[in-house]
Design a protein around this motif. Structure first.
Motif, PDB file in Angstrom:
ATOM      1  N   VAL A 113       1.160  -0.765  -0.183  1.00  0.00           N
ATOM      2  CA  VAL A 113       0.397   0.068   0.092  1.00  0.00           C
ATOM      3  C   VAL A 113       1.104   1.016  -0.271  1.00  0.00           C
ATOM      4  N   ALA A 114       2.125   1.056   0.148  1.00  0.00           N
ATOM      5  CA  ALA A 114       2.967   2.420   0.244  1.00  0.00           C
ATOM      6  C   ALA A 114       4.674   1.896   0.152  1.00  0.00           C
ATOM      7  N   ALA A 115       4.871   2.783  -1.307  1.00  0.00           N
ATOM      8  CA  ALA A 115       6.091   2.326  -1.630  1.00  0.00           C
ATOM      9  C   ALA A 115       7.182   3.207  -2.407  1.00  0.00           C
ATOM     10  N   VAL A 116       8.399   3.158  -2.136  1.00  0.00           N
ATOM     11  CA  VAL A 116       9.829   4.339  -2.462  1.00  0.00           C
ATOM     12  C   VAL A 116      10.602   3.145  -2.784  1.00  0.00           C
ATOM     13  N   PHE A 129       1.607   5.093  -3.568  1.00  0.00           N
ATOM     14  CA  PHE A 129       0.302   4.744  -2.412  1.00  0.00           C
ATOM     15  C   PHE A 129      -1.285   3.791  -3.192  1.00  0.00           C
ATOM     16  N   GLU A 130      -1.670   3.421  -2.034  1.00  0.00           N
ATOM     17  CA  GLU A 130      -2.240   2.822  -2.729  1.00  0.00           C
ATOM     18  C   GLU A 130      -3.608   3.739  -2.979  1.00  0.00           C
ATOM     19  N   GLY A 131      -3.544   3.967  -4.491  1.00  0.00           N
ATOM     20  CA  GLY A 131      -5.440   5.216  -4.790  1.00  0.00           C
ATOM     21  C   GLY A 131      -4.697   6.180  -5.371  1.00  0.00           C
ATOM     22  N   GLY A 132      -3.215   5.845  -5.225  1.00  0.00           N
ATOM     23  CA  GLY A 132      -2.573   7.148  -5.835  1.00  0.00           C
ATOM     24  C   GLY A 132      -1.372   7.534  -6.517  1.00  0.00           C
ATOM     25  N   PRO A 133      -1.356   8.619  -7.671  1.00  0.00           N
ATOM     26  CA  PRO A 133      -0.555   8.227  -8.882  1.00  0.00           C
ATOM     27  C   PRO A 133       0.850   7.514  -8.167  1.00  0.00           C
ATOM     28  N   ALA A 134       1.849   6.668  -9.254  1.00  0.00           N
ATOM     29  CA  ALA A 134       2.860   6.438  -8.993  1.00  0.00           C
ATOM     30  C   ALA A 134       4.206   8.023  -9.796  1.00  0.00           C
ATOM     31  N   LEU A 135       5.328   8.434  -9.042  1.00  0.00           N
ATOM     32  CA  LEU A 135       5.651   9.396  -9.598  1.00  0.00           C
ATOM     33  C   LEU A 135       6.837   8.812  -9.410  1.00  0.00           C
ATOM     34  N   ARG A 136       7.974   9.673 -10.308  1.00  0.00           N
ATOM     35  CA  ARG A 136       9.527   9.916 -10.092  1.00  0.00           C
ATOM     36  C   ARG A 136      10.024  10.923 -10.000  1.00  0.00           C
ATOM     37  N   GLU A 215       2.751  -0.847 -11.170  1.00  0.00           N
ATOM     38  CA  GLU A 215       0.857  -1.368 -10.836  1.00  0.00           C
ATOM     39  C   GLU A 215       0.429   0.166 -11.049  1.00  0.00           C
ATOM     40  N   ARG A 216       1.081   0.885  -9.886  1.00  0.00           N
ATOM     41  CA  ARG A 216       0.035   2.545  -9.776  1.00  0.00           C
ATOM     42  C   ARG A 216       0.246   3.744 -11.542  1.00  0.00           C
ATOM     43  N   ALA A 217       1.417   2.937 -12.245  1.00  0.00           N
ATOM     44  CA  ALA A 217       2.047   3.814 -12.960  1.00  0.00           C
ATOM     45  C   ALA A 217       0.789   3.696 -14.492  1.00  0.00           C
TER      46      ALA A 217
END
Length: 258
Positions: A113-116, A129-136, A215-217
């Motif tokens: 649910v949260a990742a870095v 994070f779960e439900g949010g965007p993937a960011l770089r 997945e979020r991307a």
């Protein structure tokens, strides 16, 4: 809340990077862990000690799963669990290369649910994070969705052996490699490469954070059989991985030998 855990992981990943850079290219002590587990360095352990102390102090009810910590199966009873690779790409780190990362994730049940994923030398940080965007580095990322013919696939040499593919026909993709598996998933997530593929069982700490980011991307993220990945398992392993856009993921799965 996943957002609060993401903030916690992001700060921790940056501290991990500062510690690792204190050892990088300074001939850190290293040794082999034995049992085909690969090398470890004093930097891996220093990063692990810092992360375990700070993260568990902030979330004392969470479980803990890390490549460099002794197994603690009490994590299986915790709703939330940290899954950590203090340095992913230790061989690259020892060689003084830039492509190592810190991989940090939090589970809720068997989901991430949260990742870095943080690459300190390159100053690149991937987050989700779960439900949010993937960011770089704060910018939204998304995967490519190429055709398998000519696709750039991050994987290892043995994947190109005919025995892995239907009728022994290896698809004409371009094989590429990067030392950190977590980074490979993120590179597929941002479309710099078309897919990340492994037909070997993967340790959860190598792929937990990268799987959510991909997945979020918008990538399709499964094990090598096309099943959803599940984390914080007793075995702490996932049965291979396919990470790609929807079209390419389907093509890879169709071409693999059942």
């Amino acid at each position: 809340m996943p957002e609060a855990d993401l903030d916690l992981l992001t700060d921790a990943a940056r501290r991990a990077g500062q510690i690792a850079l204190g050892f990088w290219r300074r001939d850190p002590r290293s040794w082999d862990k034995g049992g085909d587990a690969g090398p470890v360095t004093e930097a891996d352990l220093a990063v692990n000690d810092e992360l375990q102390a700070s993260l568990m102090a902030a979330r004392p009810g969470y479980g803990w799963l890390s490549e460099e910590s002794d197994a603690d199966l009490s994590r299986l009873d915790a709703r939330h669990c940290f899954i950590i690779d203090p340095i992913d790409g230790t061989r690259a780190f020892i060689a003084g290369q830039e492509g190592f990362s810190h991989s940090l994730a939090v589970t809720d049940g068997d989901r991430i649910v949260a990742a870095v994923v943080h690459l300190p030398v390159r100053d690149i940080t991937y987050t989700a994070f779960e439900g949010g965007p993937a960011l770089r580095n704060g910018q939204v990322i998304e995967p490519a969705d190429a055709d398998i013919d000519g696709a750039s696939v991050l994987t290892y040499r043995a994947v190109s052996e005919p025995g892995h593919w239907r009728d022994g026909q290896v698809p004409p993709f371009r094989r590429e490699f990067r030392p950190s598996l977590a980074w490979r998933l993120c590179l597929a997530a941002e479309g710099r490469f078309d897919a990340a593929l492994s037909l070997r069982a993967a340790w959860e700490w190598d792929i937990a954070a990268g799987s959510l980011i991909a997945e979020r991307a918008g990538a399709v993220v499964t094990d090598q059989r096309g099943e959803r990945m599940r984390f914080n398992s007793q075995r702490a392993m996932v049965d291979g991985l396919i990470v790609a856009g929807k079209h390419l993921h389907g093509q890879i799965l169709d071409r693999l030998k059942p």
